[in-house]
Every structure is written in structure tokens, then in C-alpha cells.
Design a protein around this motif. Structure first.
Motif, PDB file in Angstrom:
ATOM      1  N   GLU A 264       0.826  -1.244   0.101  1.00 14.28           N
ATOM      2  CA  GLU A 264       0.022   0.133  -0.004  1.00 14.28           C
ATOM      3  C   GLU A 264       0.879   1.157   0.066  1.00 14.28           C
ATOM      4  O   GLU A 264       2.014   1.214   0.771  1.00 14.28           O
ATOM      5  CB  GLU A 264      -0.932  -0.069   1.078  1.00 14.28           C
ATOM      6  CG  GLU A 264      -1.866   1.016   1.160  1.00 14.28           C
ATOM      7  CD  GLU A 264      -3.003   1.097   2.459  1.00 14.28           C
ATOM      8  OE1 GLU A 264      -4.211   1.194   2.126  1.00 14.28           O
ATOM      9  OE2 GLU A 264      -2.373   0.920   3.564  1.00 14.28           O
ATOM     10  N   LEU A 265       0.492   2.208  -0.840  1.00 15.42           N
ATOM     11  CA  LEU A 265       1.180   3.531  -0.717  1.00 15.42           C
ATOM     12  C   LEU A 265       0.439   4.639  -0.210  1.00 15.42           C
ATOM     13  O   LEU A 265      -0.883   4.803  -0.339  1.00 15.42           O
ATOM     14  CB  LEU A 265       1.444   4.081  -2.224  1.00 15.42           C
ATOM     15  CG  LEU A 265       2.254   3.173  -3.088  1.00 15.42           C
ATOM     16  CD1 LEU A 265       2.297   3.860  -4.456  1.00 15.42           C
ATOM     17  CD2 LEU A 265       3.784   3.000  -2.860  1.00 15.42           C
TER      18      LEU A 265
ATOM     19  N   ASN B  20       8.243  13.505  -8.409  1.00 17.85           N
ATOM     20  CA  ASN B  20       7.394  14.651  -8.878  1.00 17.85           C
ATOM     21  C   ASN B  20       5.844  14.122  -9.013  1.00 17.85           C
ATOM     22  O   ASN B  20       5.084  14.395  -9.948  1.00 17.85           O
ATOM     23  CB  ASN B  20       7.901  15.308 -10.016  1.00 17.85           C
ATOM     24  CG  ASN B  20       7.300  16.604 -10.084  1.00 17.85           C
ATOM     25  OD1 ASN B  20       7.572  17.336  -8.990  1.00 17.85           O
ATOM     26  ND2 ASN B  20       6.541  17.230 -11.117  1.00 17.85           N
ATOM     27  N   GLY B  21       5.478  13.027  -8.049  1.00 14.92           N
ATOM     28  CA  GLY B  21       3.986  12.658  -8.128  1.00 14.92           C
ATOM     29  C   GLY B  21       3.830  11.485  -9.081  1.00 14.92           C
ATOM     30  O   GLY B  21       2.646  10.837  -8.698  1.00 14.92           O
ATOM     31  N   LEU B  22       4.620  11.173  -9.769  1.00 16.45           N
ATOM     32  CA  LEU B  22       4.575   9.819 -10.431  1.00 16.45           C
ATOM     33  C   LEU B  22       5.329   8.746 -10.020  1.00 16.45           C
ATOM     34  O   LEU B  22       6.335   8.847  -9.361  1.00 16.45           O
ATOM     35  CB  LEU B  22       4.871   9.892 -11.959  1.00 16.45           C
ATOM     36  CG  LEU B  22       3.735  11.070 -12.850  1.00 16.45           C
ATOM     37  CD1 LEU B  22       4.051  10.804 -14.124  1.00 16.45           C
ATOM     38  CD2 LEU B  22       2.433  10.802 -12.440  1.00 16.45           C
ATOM     39  N   ILE B  23       4.776   7.376 -10.274  1.00 20.78           N
ATOM     40  CA  ILE B  23       5.722   6.279  -9.863  1.00 20.78           C
ATOM     41  C   ILE B  23       5.916   5.427 -11.140  1.00 20.78           C
ATOM     42  O   ILE B  23       5.205   5.251 -12.010  1.00 20.78           O
ATOM     43  CB  ILE B  23       4.988   5.487  -8.795  1.00 20.78           C
ATOM     44  CG1 ILE B  23       4.760   6.263  -7.361  1.00 20.78           C
ATOM     45  CG2 ILE B  23       5.570   4.328  -8.636  1.00 20.78           C
ATOM     46  CD1 ILE B  23       3.812   5.698  -6.358  1.00 20.78           C
ATOM     47  N   CYS B  24       7.112   4.860 -11.076  1.00 22.52           N
ATOM     48  CA  CYS B  24       7.690   4.089 -12.281  1.00 22.52           C
ATOM     49  C   CYS B  24       7.619   2.865 -11.735  1.00 22.52           C
ATOM     50  O   CYS B  24       8.337   2.411 -10.638  1.00 22.52           O
ATOM     51  CB  CYS B  24       9.068   4.541 -12.915  1.00 22.52           C
ATOM     52  SG  CYS B  24       9.635   3.591 -14.301  1.00 22.52           S
ATOM     53  N   LEU B  25       7.147   1.886 -12.320  1.00 21.84           N
ATOM     54  CA  LEU B  25       6.983   0.220 -12.040  1.00 21.84           C
ATOM     55  C   LEU B  25       7.443  -0.628 -13.054  1.00 21.84           C
ATOM     56  O   LEU B  25       7.155  -0.216 -14.230  1.00 21.84           O
ATOM     57  CB  LEU B  25       5.816  -0.043 -11.611  1.00 21.84           C
ATOM     58  CG  LEU B  25       4.799   0.697 -10.560  1.00 21.84           C
ATOM     59  CD1 LEU B  25       3.499   0.592 -10.625  1.00 21.84           C
ATOM     60  CD2 LEU B  25       5.456   0.390  -9.291  1.00 21.84           C
TER      61      LEU B  25
ATOM     62  N   LEU C 120       2.564   5.601 -12.962  1.00 24.75           N
ATOM     63  CA  LEU C 120       1.479   5.770 -12.028  1.00 24.75           C
ATOM     64  C   LEU C 120       1.260   6.791 -11.479  1.00 24.75           C
ATOM     65  O   LEU C 120       2.103   7.141 -10.901  1.00 24.75           O
ATOM     66  CB  LEU C 120       1.273   4.442 -11.231  1.00 24.75           C
ATOM     67  CG  LEU C 120       0.276   4.388 -10.075  1.00 24.75           C
ATOM     68  CD1 LEU C 120      -1.200   4.147 -10.509  1.00 24.75           C
ATOM     69  CD2 LEU C 120       0.450   3.397  -8.718  1.00 24.75           C
ATOM     70  N   ASN C 121       0.234   7.461 -11.503  1.00 29.94           N
ATOM     71  CA  ASN C 121      -0.182   8.490 -10.377  1.00 29.94           C
ATOM     72  C   ASN C 121      -1.236   7.902  -9.459  1.00 29.94           C
ATOM     73  O   ASN C 121      -2.354   7.832  -9.808  1.00 29.94           O
ATOM     74  CB  ASN C 121      -0.835   9.601 -11.236  1.00 29.94           C
ATOM     75  CG  ASN C 121      -1.025  11.008 -10.188  1.00 29.94           C
ATOM     76  OD1 ASN C 121      -1.035  10.773  -9.229  1.00 29.94           O
ATOM     77  ND2 ASN C 121      -1.094  11.980 -10.959  1.00 29.94           N
TER      78      ASN C 121
ATOM     79  N   PHE D 272      14.392   6.822 -12.755  1.00 25.89           N
ATOM     80  CA  PHE D 272      13.235   7.474 -13.239  1.00 25.89           C
ATOM     81  C   PHE D 272      13.151   8.931 -12.756  1.00 25.89           C
ATOM     82  O   PHE D 272      13.424   8.927 -11.263  1.00 25.89           O
ATOM     83  CB  PHE D 272      11.802   6.796 -12.846  1.00 25.89           C
ATOM     84  CG  PHE D 272      10.347   7.690 -13.050  1.00 25.89           C
ATOM     85  CD1 PHE D 272      10.258   7.957 -14.479  1.00 25.89           C
ATOM     86  CD2 PHE D 272       9.853   7.901 -11.745  1.00 25.89           C
ATOM     87  CE1 PHE D 272       9.073   8.888 -14.285  1.00 25.89           C
ATOM     88  CE2 PHE D 272       8.640   8.731 -12.003  1.00 25.89           C
ATOM     89  CZ  PHE D 272       8.371   9.153 -13.159  1.00 25.89           C
ATOM     90  N   GLY D 273      12.837  10.061 -13.255  1.00 24.16           N
ATOM     91  CA  GLY D 273      12.961  11.270 -12.708  1.00 24.16           C
ATOM     92  C   GLY D 273      12.331  12.384 -13.547  1.00 24.16           C
ATOM     93  O   GLY D 273      11.765  12.150 -14.912  1.00 24.16           O
TER      94      GLY D 273
END
Length: 406
Positions: free
Chosen positions: A73-74, A104-109, A126-127, A156-157
Motif C-alpha cells: 500500500e502506498l 514529482n508525483g508519478l511512480i515508475c514500476l 502511475l499517479n 526514473f525522474g
């Protein structure tokens, strides 16, 4: 004023109001009526909201993203003494070994490093606030399988100067992928093409603004493996912890997206030259630079010896002195007691490291070097007191992706 009259508010006025709100409350406004929803979904407003939040970051709430390794869970929490929950998102992960990074608010998976899934090159963004995601086009390096690579690296950035998100994918092909050696191969000849091929890496760089990859090759990269589960992206540069087996030393590998150059930085001299055991080195963002954390223990002296030093956590900060010149500044050394773990769980927005203490979290003030009780209602470790529950990072909210359909 009744809601029936809200629709007559000029869009310019509504935009000025909504851009000042946190994402959570902008989404609530979008549920009031269709015209408001249509407004906040426009790319123009999403950009307006993002720019305003960035310009006023010094007065806006600060957030921390807690990733629970047990439940996946995030949870976004306020970065203050209460650390109250702001919102949460349950990750639907195919594997506990899913690689991820956030910026900056996004997640890379990605499952790229999960051996149980063979080789799965899929990468998604993912946001978690708007519950929207995007699967990226395949990396140009996705054709390399596990058997054909010495190591893979991902980062990721966000690039604020061009308002773009990037993914960096690096592959070191295995020696089996190199050309066959010539009959009279001289391994000590620096110009030999076979030797050069052994130390060539392939680099793929993805841009979200163009939704495309570019491919780069670079020679003479003497890195034998990297710590793939952690990467840091700061000021347009991606960083990983690497290792050179010939020199028996750790190093920090970096890729500058502005120059498209892959380089390496030796770890602090005090660590590299000292005959002490090193545990779990970790790099984290530190302002516009990075911090290098390492637990150090002296095995050459008994506890009764006069020169014995108890286990401690050293924190070094990378300094960019001039072009292509780097050095390290020792920021702090924290003595590890029985009730404080040396594992760094994360870092706050002000740079203070977060560690675990029994059933609470503590931080260390970077100026006074004193421990501070941070949160007393979050248990940081499992019952064996070895595996942390949380991975904690500063978080910036955004409406990015709200205008797309999954």
C-alpha cells in the motif's frame, strides 16, 4: 449561493481557485458538477495547477510517501510530527520484487529484475492520487534477456526545466554477446575492438513528452554490477551504487541526461580506504545532490580495546566542485545503539534521515546531530526486527495523467 448558480462562474476564476487546492480537494471539486470536472481535466489546468504548486512549494504542505512492503500500500502522509494520512493507494503488484521509483508525483514500476517472471521488460507510470497509469513503449533494450546481460539498471525522474519525465534504462551485455576474440587477441591493448566490446553498455532514454525512446552506446564502462533495487534521480542525473571487481571497490555510477554521458564516482575516501566491514550502502536524494549512507563496524578491535569504535552510520553528501569534478563531504556520523537500527528507512523533505526505534520512527537533526522522536504510532519493523515495513520518500502531488483513460 446554490450549486445551480456555480456554473456561471467564469472558468478563469474557477481555475484561480482550484489551482490553490491540494489534488485531493481538486478531485472533490471535480465531483460537484460536470463543467468543473471538464475544467480540471484539461491539460492547460493540469499544467497551471502543477506550476502553481511548484512556485509555492515553500508554503504548501510537505508530504512523505510510505511504501508498505507487506501490503504494497502506498500512503501519502504529511511530513510533520503527527504524520497523518493524506491519501492512500493499494498497488496491484504481480510480484513483491517489483522495481519502483517515484518522482514529482508519478511512480515508475517494472518487473524487469524479478527472476520469478523470467524477463518482463514492461515499464509503467502511475499517479497514485488520481489512480491512472500508462504503460510505456518497450525499451529498445528489452530484447536483451537475463542470459544476455551482465546487469540491468533503471532510473526514473522529472526534468523541471523542460517539464518532462524520463526513464533511463542501461544494459551491460554479457561476454557471450560480444564478438569472438581474434586469434591473436592482446587483452592489454587499449585499442582492441574485442576488449572494447566487453566494456560497452547500451543506454535507452525515454521521454514522456514525446512518448519515445532514444538509444545510446558508450564504451569503457568498467562496472561489474549495480544495486538494481535502488536508484536516485536528481537535477537531471540518475545515480546507482555499483561495484568494480578488479579494483575491489564500490562506486557511484551516474548518467547525465543533459550530456548523455555515463560516468562513475568513487565512494568517500574514508570508506574506500578503511579496513572495516561495510553494510548495505544506500544513496538517497539530498536537496540538489545525493547522500551516501553506510553502516560501519570495526572488526579489527575488541570492544574492550581503547581504540574500539562502536557501530555507526556515516552520512556523506556529494559535492559538485567543478565540471566533471566530484568530492564528498561527511555530513554526520550516528552511533548505533541497541534500540536503534542502522537501516535508513527514508528521508524527510528537509534531508533528515529516518531510522527505526522499537515501535516508532526517529530522525537525526543534520545541524545538531541529535536524535528526534518523529512518529510514535507507526511500527517500522516486523517481529524479527530485521525487515523494515516501510520505504519512505518525500512526495510531491500532481494531477498528471488525470486527463487520460486507462
Amino acid at each position: 449561493m446554490s450549486l445551480s448558480k456555480h456554473k456561471y462562474f467564469p472558468e478563469e476564476l474557477l481555475s484561480e481557485i482550484f489551482k490553490r487546492l491540494p489534488v485531493k480537494y481538486v478531485l472533490r471539486c471535480g465531483a460537484v458538477q460536470k463543467s468543473w470536472y471538464s475544467l480540471i481535466k484539461t491539460p492547460l489546468f493540469i499544467s497551471l495547477h502543477s506550476n502553481y504548486q511548484e512556485l509555492t512549494a515553500h508554503i504548501n504542505p510537505k508530504y512523505l510517501l510510505f511504501h508498505n512492503f507487506d501490503t504494497h500500500e502506498l500512503t501519502v502522509r504529511f511530513d510533520d510530527a503527527q504524520c497523518e494520512e493524506y491519501c492512500n493507494h493499494a498497488l496491484d503488484l504481480e510480484s513483491a520484487n517489483t522495481w519502483y521509483a517515484q518522482s514529482n508525483g508519478l511512480i515508475c514500476l517494472s518487473l524487469m529484475f524479478d527472476p520469478e517472471h523470467d524477463y518482463n521488460p514492461n515499464i509503467s507510470l502511475l499517479n497514485p492520487l488520481v489512480h491512472k497509469y500508462k504503460r510505456l513503449p518497450d525499451s529498445p533494450l528489452s530484447a536483451f534477456t537475463f542470459l544476455e546481460t551482465e546487469w540491468n539498471a533503471l532510473a526514473f525522474g522529472f526534468l523541471p526545466e523542460v517539464n518532462d519525465y524520463v526513464v533511463v534504462h542501461i544494459v551491460k551485455p554479457s561476454s557471450t554477446a560480444a564478438p569472438d576474440p581474434p586469434e591473436y587477441f592482446d587483452p592489454y591493448s587499449p585499442g582492441d575492438s574485442y576488449e572494447q566490446a566487453l566494456h560497452t553498455v547500451e543506454i535507452g532514454v525515454y521521454s514522456l513528452s514525446t512518448d519515445s525512446w532514444k538509444k545510446i552506446s558508450q564504451d569503457k564502462v568498467f562496472v561489474d554490477y549495480t544495486s538494481t533495487n535502488r536508484s536516485v534521480f536528481v537535477n537531471g542525473t540518475a545515480f546507482w551504487v555499483g561495484f568494480n571487481s578488479d579494483l575491489l571497490c564500490q562506486l557511484v555510477m551516474y548518467f547525465d541526461t543533459k550530456t548523455n554521458i555515463l560516468g562513475k564516482i568513487t565512494v568517500p575516501n574514508g570508506i574506500a580506504l578503511h579496513e572495516r566491514q561495510l553494510y548495505n550502502p544506500l544513496i538517497l536524494p539530498f536537496g540538489q545532490s545525493i547522500a551516501y549512507f553506510v553502516e560501519v563496524e570495526d572488526f579489527d578491535a575488541d570492544e574492550d580495546d581503547e581504540d574500539y569504535k562502536s557501530p555507526h552510520l556515516d552520512i556523506w553528501v556529494l559535492k559538485d566542485d567543478m565540471i566533471d569534478e566530484f568530492s564528498w563531504e561527511k555530513k554526520m556520523s550516528v552511533s548505533i545503539s541497541e534500540d536503534v537500527s542502522a537501516q535508513v528507512l527514508g528521508i524527510r523533505n528537509n534531508g533528515d534521515p529516518i531510522l527505526g526505534k522499537f515501535n516508532s520512527l526517529i530522525t537525526y537533526d543534520l545541524d545538531t546531530h541529535e536524535p528526534i522522536d518523529f512518529v510514535d504510532h507507526l511500527t517500522p519493523y516486523s517481529y524479527d526486527e530485521d525487515t523494515p515495513f516501510f520505504f519512505i520518500r518525500p512526495f510531491v502531488e500532481t494531477l498528471f495523467f488525470f486527463d487520460r483513460f486507462n
